[in-house]
Design a protein around this motif. Structure first.
Motif, PDB file in Angstrom:
ATOM      1  N   PRO A  16       0.830  -1.212   0.000  1.00 36.20           N
ATOM      2  CA  PRO A  16       0.000   0.000   0.000  1.00 36.20           C
ATOM      3  C   PRO A  16       0.863   1.260   0.000  1.00 36.20           C
ATOM      4  CG  PRO A  16      -0.010  -1.019   2.170  1.00 36.20           C
ATOM      5  CD  PRO A  16       0.729  -1.940   1.254  1.00 36.20           C
ATOM      6  N   ALA A  17       0.334   2.314  -0.579  1.00 41.77           N
ATOM      7  CA  ALA A  17       1.045   3.594  -0.623  1.00 41.77           C
ATOM      8  C   ALA A  17       1.142   4.156   0.785  1.00 41.77           C
ATOM      9  CB  ALA A  17       0.308   4.570  -1.532  1.00 41.77           C
ATOM     10  N   PRO A  18       2.241   4.852   1.088  1.00 44.66           N
ATOM     11  CA  PRO A  18       2.361   5.428   2.428  1.00 44.66           C
ATOM     12  C   PRO A  18       1.265   6.466   2.658  1.00 44.66           C
ATOM     13  CG  PRO A  18       4.121   6.223   1.003  1.00 44.66           C
ATOM     14  CD  PRO A  18       3.379   5.168   0.239  1.00 44.66           C
ATOM     15  N   ALA A  19       0.853   6.562   3.909  1.00 43.15           N
ATOM     16  CA  ALA A  19      -0.203   7.517   4.252  1.00 43.15           C
ATOM     17  C   ALA A  19       0.324   8.940   4.061  1.00 43.15           C
ATOM     18  CB  ALA A  19      -0.637   7.306   5.698  1.00 43.15           C
ATOM     19  N   PRO A  20      -0.527   9.857   3.605  1.00 41.66           N
ATOM     20  CA  PRO A  20      -0.076  11.236   3.427  1.00 41.66           C
ATOM     21  C   PRO A  20       0.266  11.853   4.788  1.00 41.66           C
ATOM     22  CG  PRO A  20      -2.433  11.054   3.065  1.00 41.66           C
ATOM     23  CD  PRO A  20      -1.914   9.666   3.229  1.00 41.66           C
ATOM     24  N   VAL A  21       1.263  12.718   4.776  1.00 38.78           N
ATOM     25  CA  VAL A  21       1.709  13.367   6.002  1.00 38.78           C
ATOM     26  C   VAL A  21       0.719  14.480   6.341  1.00 38.78           C
ATOM     27  CG1 VAL A  21       3.600  14.637   7.063  1.00 38.78           C
ATOM     28  CG2 VAL A  21       4.096  12.848   5.406  1.00 38.78           C
ATOM     29  N   PRO A  22       0.217  14.494   7.563  1.00 36.46           N
ATOM     30  CA  PRO A  22      -0.732  15.546   7.938  1.00 36.46           C
ATOM     31  C   PRO A  22      -0.088  16.935   7.826  1.00 36.46           C
ATOM     32  CG  PRO A  22      -0.677  13.806   9.596  1.00 36.46           C
ATOM     33  CD  PRO A  22       0.417  13.529   8.620  1.00 36.46           C
ATOM     34  N   ALA A  23      -0.910  17.909   7.573  1.00 37.11           N
ATOM     35  CA  ALA A  23      -0.424  19.277   7.379  1.00 37.11           C
ATOM     36  C   ALA A  23       0.292  19.799   8.621  1.00 37.11           C
ATOM     37  CB  ALA A  23      -1.591  20.196   7.016  1.00 37.11           C
ATOM     38  N   LEU A  24      -0.188  19.438   9.806  1.00 35.65           N
ATOM     39  CA  LEU A  24       0.444  19.915  11.040  1.00 35.65           C
ATOM     40  C   LEU A  24       1.878  19.418  11.150  1.00 35.65           C
ATOM     41  CD1 LEU A  24       0.144  21.468  13.661  1.00 35.65           C
ATOM     42  CD2 LEU A  24      -0.756  19.389  14.714  1.00 35.65           C
ATOM     43  N   ARG A  25       2.136  18.172  10.743  1.00 36.61           N
ATOM     44  CA  ARG A  25       3.503  17.646  10.781  1.00 36.61           C
ATOM     45  C   ARG A  25       4.402  18.372   9.794  1.00 36.61           C
ATOM     46  NH1 ARG A  25       3.946  11.290  10.943  1.00 36.61           N
ATOM     47  NH2 ARG A  25       6.114  11.922  11.141  1.00 36.61           N
ATOM     48  N   ARG A  26       3.872  18.698   8.605  1.00 35.66           N
ATOM     49  CA  ARG A  26       4.663  19.447   7.624  1.00 35.66           C
ATOM     50  C   ARG A  26       5.018  20.818   8.162  1.00 35.66           C
ATOM     51  NH1 ARG A  26       0.954  17.380   3.744  1.00 35.66           N
ATOM     52  NH2 ARG A  26      -0.074  19.392   3.731  1.00 35.66           N
TER      53      ARG A  26
END
Length: 91
Positions: A16-26
């Motif tokens: 499976p594709a990696p989960a997108p990084v949440p905006a807060l972490r970015r």
């Protein structure tokens, strides 16, 4: 040599594709990178010598103590310059 009974399969196209990084972490990562860059810049600015002051020597001074027959008793030299005598009467 011991070989494990089970091994993890290598990832392939079916993984499976990696989960997108949440905006807060970015945002947190960006803030930390900028804080690190600011700290690096500040450290380099503090490491520069002040204008008008000679730079500090990079080596420790060489301290010499002469107690030979021809030298005054307790003569103390720093970097070849006489700085004083130690209060000794007999060596």
């Amino acid at each position: 040599m011991h070989r494990p009974a089970f091994s993890t399969p290598a990832p392939g196209p079916w993984a499976p594709a990696p989960a997108p990084v949440p905006a807060l972490r970015r945002v947190a990562a960006r803030v930390l990178r900028r804080a690190g860059a600011w700290m690096r810049h500040s450290a380099h600015a503090l490491a520069r010598p002040l204008p008008g002051r000679p730079p500090l020597p990079q080596t420790l001074p060489q301290v010499e103590f002469h107690a030979e027959a021809g030298a005054p008793e307790g003569a103390l030299y720093v970097d070849g310059q006489f700085v004083g005598c130690l209060g000794v009467t007999r060596l």
